[in-house]
Write a protein that holds these residues in place. Structure first.
Motif, PDB file in Angstrom:
ATOM      1  N   GLY A  42      80.638 109.055  54.548  1.00 48.09           N
ATOM      2  CA  GLY A  42      81.696 108.287  53.927  1.00 48.09           C
ATOM      3  C   GLY A  42      81.936 106.920  54.537  1.00 48.09           C
ATOM      4  N   ALA A  43      81.162 106.565  55.552  1.00 46.46           N
ATOM      5  CA  ALA A  43      81.369 105.292  56.238  1.00 46.46           C
ATOM      6  C   ALA A  43      80.722 104.146  55.463  1.00 46.46           C
ATOM      7  N   VAL A  44      81.109 102.940  55.825  1.00 51.81           N
ATOM      8  CA  VAL A  44      80.561 101.729  55.226  1.00 51.81           C
ATOM      9  C   VAL A  44      79.985 100.862  56.336  1.00 51.81           C
ATOM     10  N   GLU A  45      78.795 100.337  56.114  1.00 53.96           N
ATOM     11  CA  GLU A  45      78.157  99.497  57.127  1.00 53.96           C
ATOM     12  C   GLU A  45      78.959  98.212  57.325  1.00 53.96           C
ATOM     13  N   VAL A  46      79.132  97.810  58.587  1.00 55.14           N
ATOM     14  CA  VAL A  46      79.866  96.594  58.901  1.00 55.14           C
ATOM     15  C   VAL A  46      79.331  96.000  60.188  1.00 55.14           C
ATOM     16  N   PHE A  47      79.250  94.680  60.220  1.00 53.99           N
ATOM     17  CA  PHE A  47      78.835  93.940  61.408  1.00 53.99           C
ATOM     18  C   PHE A  47      79.914  92.925  61.742  1.00 53.99           C
ATOM     19  N   ALA A  48      80.029  92.605  63.021  1.00 53.50           N
ATOM     20  CA  ALA A  48      80.856  91.492  63.484  1.00 53.50           C
ATOM     21  C   ALA A  48      79.934  90.472  64.133  1.00 53.50           C
ATOM     22  N   LEU A  49      80.170  89.197  63.863  1.00 51.00           N
ATOM     23  CA  LEU A  49      79.297  88.143  64.367  1.00 51.00           C
ATOM     24  C   LEU A  49      80.081  86.842  64.448  1.00 51.00           C
ATOM     25  N   PRO A  50      79.587  85.870  65.179  1.00 51.52           N
ATOM     26  CA  PRO A  50      80.244  84.556  65.208  1.00 51.52           C
ATOM     27  C   PRO A  50      80.177  83.891  63.829  1.00 51.52           C
ATOM     28  N   ARG A  51      81.267  83.286  63.401  1.00 58.20           N
ATOM     29  CA  ARG A  51      81.300  82.627  62.091  1.00 58.20           C
ATOM     30  C   ARG A  51      80.269  81.516  62.000  1.00 58.20           C
ATOM     31  N   GLN A  52      80.071  80.780  63.090  1.00 58.04           N
ATOM     32  CA  GLN A  52      79.116  79.682  63.052  1.00 58.04           C
ATOM     33  C   GLN A  52      77.699  80.189  62.835  1.00 58.04           C
ATOM     34  N   GLN A  53      77.393  81.359  63.372  1.00 58.78           N
ATOM     35  CA  GLN A  53      76.062  81.941  63.174  1.00 58.78           C
ATOM     36  C   GLN A  53      75.842  82.286  61.711  1.00 58.78           C
ATOM     37  N   LEU A  54      76.869  82.841  61.065  1.00 61.56           N
ATOM     38  CA  LEU A  54      76.772  83.125  59.634  1.00 61.56           C
ATOM     39  C   LEU A  54      76.583  81.840  58.847  1.00 61.56           C
ATOM     40  N   LEU A  55      77.357  80.833  59.188  1.00 62.67           N
ATOM     41  CA  LEU A  55      77.273  79.565  58.471  1.00 62.67           C
ATOM     42  C   LEU A  55      75.880  78.948  58.599  1.00 62.67           C
ATOM     43  N   GLN A  56      75.320  78.985  59.792  1.00 63.34           N
ATOM     44  CA  GLN A  56      73.994  78.397  60.002  1.00 63.34           C
ATOM     45  C   GLN A  56      72.921  79.160  59.224  1.00 63.34           C
ATOM     46  N   ALA A  57      73.057  80.472  59.137  1.00 61.82           N
ATOM     47  CA  ALA A  57      72.088  81.253  58.368  1.00 61.82           C
ATOM     48  C   ALA A  57      72.157  80.899  56.884  1.00 61.82           C
ATOM     49  N   LEU A  58      73.368  80.731  56.376  1.00 63.87           N
ATOM     50  CA  LEU A  58      73.518  80.352  54.967  1.00 63.87           C
ATOM     51  C   LEU A  58      73.048  78.916  54.721  1.00 63.87           C
ATOM     52  N   LEU A  59      73.302  78.041  55.671  1.00 64.52           N
ATOM     53  CA  LEU A  59      72.816  76.664  55.558  1.00 64.52           C
ATOM     54  C   LEU A  59      71.297  76.637  55.511  1.00 64.52           C
ATOM     55  N   HIS A  60      70.666  77.419  56.376  1.00 65.58           N
ATOM     56  CA  HIS A  60      69.206  77.471  56.394  1.00 65.58           C
ATOM     57  C   HIS A  60      68.669  78.003  55.071  1.00 65.58           C
ATOM     58  N   ALA A  61      69.313  79.040  54.528  1.00 64.70           N
ATOM     59  CA  ALA A  61      68.883  79.580  53.231  1.00 64.70           C
ATOM     60  C   ALA A  61      69.026  78.540  52.131  1.00 64.70           C
ATOM     61  N   ALA A  62      70.117  77.766  52.167  1.00 64.89           N
ATOM     62  CA  ALA A  62      70.337  76.744  51.149  1.00 64.89           C
ATOM     63  C   ALA A  62      69.297  75.629  51.250  1.00 64.89           C
ATOM     64  N   LEU A  63      69.055  75.146  52.468  1.00 66.21           N
ATOM     65  CA  LEU A  63      68.079  74.069  52.647  1.00 66.21           C
ATOM     66  C   LEU A  63      66.676  74.533  52.257  1.00 66.21           C
ATOM     67  N   THR A  64      66.345  75.761  52.612  1.00 68.96           N
ATOM     68  CA  THR A  64      65.030  76.314  52.256  1.00 68.96           C
ATOM     69  C   THR A  64      64.856  76.375  50.745  1.00 68.96           C
ATOM     70  N   ALA A  65      65.947  76.634  50.031  1.00 65.80           N
ATOM     71  CA  ALA A  65      65.885  76.709  48.564  1.00 65.80           C
ATOM     72  C   ALA A  65      65.873  75.336  47.907  1.00 65.80           C
ATOM     73  N   GLY A  66      66.053  74.263  48.706  1.00 67.29           N
ATOM     74  CA  GLY A  66      66.001  72.911  48.156  1.00 67.29           C
ATOM     75  C   GLY A  66      67.341  72.249  47.947  1.00 67.29           C
ATOM     76  N   VAL A  67      68.414  72.847  48.470  1.00 64.79           N
ATOM     77  CA  VAL A  67      69.741  72.254  48.319  1.00 64.79           C
ATOM     78  C   VAL A  67      69.832  70.965  49.141  1.00 64.79           C
TER      79      VAL A  67
END
Length: 385
Positions: free
Chosen positions: A94-119
């Motif tokens: 009945g549990a749900v997967e969850v992670f805790a991480l630094p917000r800046q690390q999440l932001l950088q990962a999303l930025l990298h994904a966006a730039l890789t896609a051509g944004v």
């Protein structure tokens, strides 16, 4: 030749970059406008539940975002006497997967994904409004025509306000000081623990091998507790068992008052508003970021299917119809959790114990975390379908 649609996105945060990456991966030409000189995230740590993890997987950012992140092994509530209040586990049946991480690390990962896609990401570019026909207005007096303008520019969204879309903007009774402190061996096994005492609470969340995220929450009129730099003696008096952690808090901190935002509608013609600009909520369920990412992906999924510019207003209406009910459910249950702040300690402890053990109440609290975001299937599968 198929027309390539253009999106101008106001904001450079978690929601904006998720939306940008997902749109670009679906063939759109996307430009992101961040008012600051660099892409950075205010705050300290963040929870990403199952729904957000599926979004990260969909945009190709999961591995980078979760590198060295702390996977939730257990979650605890503790009362004013530091006694554990029973709670549904974050692992096991009945549990749900969850992670805790630094917000800046999440932001950088999303930025990298966006730039890789051509944004294209433009910093030092501040949006001050939009027009319904799809024109982004910038502070320097220029304007940019697009097929879609996305206002993901935060709680105080200029895009939203320029169109008069807000129906509710409420500053709530609580706020928090969020900080990172060094993680030491005596800090335990990595579990997430929320400590309550009166109207004050401290959330302690290890989010990397060497960092602990701490959120000190209190009423906005508790001026001594809300003061920065943090009054360590005051907070230690309320939570003496956390003295070691409180003592590690540095001088750099920021107080943020929680807010609630609801809109008359999430779009107008060729402008969409999402993230905190559309549905800010208190962080009590750890779903502000996850919901924003989920709705950003869903927006891209809907726009990725349009055949002509004339189809876009209807696509935006379908997007809102699909996502709004779950989003407002999340806002409601996050607000209900915050109501407990004003209750006496004994009554709150009893209510939390009951709620955590009651299947229906637990299901409502975790409904968003267990949801499957629209567009979260691999792109290859979507294309084949």
């Amino acid at each position: 030749m198929t027309k390539q649609f253009q999106a101008e996105i106001a904001g450079g945060g978690i929601c904006a970059l998720t939306t940008a990456a997902a749109l670009a991966q679906r063939g759109w030409k996307v430009r992101v406008h961040e008012r600051n000189s660099e892409i950075r995230e205010a705050g300290a740590g963040i929870y990403i539940w199952g729904n957000g993890l599926r979004v990260l997987e969909a945009v190709g950012a999961r591995e980078e975002a979760l590198r060295n992140a702390n996977r939730g092994m257990a979650s605890e509530l503790r009362d004013c006497d530091n006694n554990v209040i029973p709670r549904v586990p974050v692992q096991g049946e009945g549990a749900v997967e969850v992670f805790a991480l630094p917000r800046q690390q999440l932001l950088q990962a999303l930025l990298h994904a966006a730039l890789t896609a051509g944004v294209e990401v433009v910093t030092g570019s501040e949006a001050v409004g939009a027009t319904p026909d799809g024109r982004l207005l910038l502070r320097d007096g220029s304007s940019l025509a697009a097929d879609v303008v996305v206002g993901a520019d935060g709680v105080h969204s200029r895009v939203r306000d320029s169109l008069g879309l807000a129906s509710q903007f409420e500053l709530l009774s609580e706020g928090a000081i969020r900080v990172m402190v060094p993680r030491l061996p005596q800090d335990g096994d990595g579990r997430f623990v929320e400590h309550w005492n009166g109207t004050r609470r401290i959330l302690v969340t290890p989010c990397s091998p060497d960092q602990v995220y701490i959120a000190l929450t209190c009423l906005h009129n508790d001026t001594a507790a809300a003061r920065v730099p943090v009054d360590k003696a005051l907070w230690t008096a309320s939570f003496p068992h956390l003295a070691s952690l409180i003592d590690r808090i540095g001088a750099s901190a920021r107080w943020d008052r929680f807010s609630m935002v609801k809109l008359k509608r999430w779009s107008q013609d060729h402008v969409a508003v999402t993230g905190d600009a559309a549905h800010a909520m208190p962080p009590n369920l750890g779903q502000g970021g996850g919901t924003a990412m989920q709705n950003g992906l869903s927006l891209a999924h809907e726009l990725g299917a349009v055949a002509s510019r004339e189809d876009i207003p209807q696509a935006l209406a379908r997007w809102e119809e699909r996502e709004r009910e779950l989003t407002e459910h999340t806002q409601l249950w996050s607000m209900l959790y915050g109501v407990l702040t004003s209750w006496p300690d004994e009554l709150r402890t009893a209510a939390m114990g009951f709620a955590s053990s009651h299947p229906w109440l637990s299901a409502q609290r975790l409904r968003t975390a267990r949801s499957h975001p629209t567009g979260a299937s691999p792109l290859a599968t979507e294309g084949a379908a």
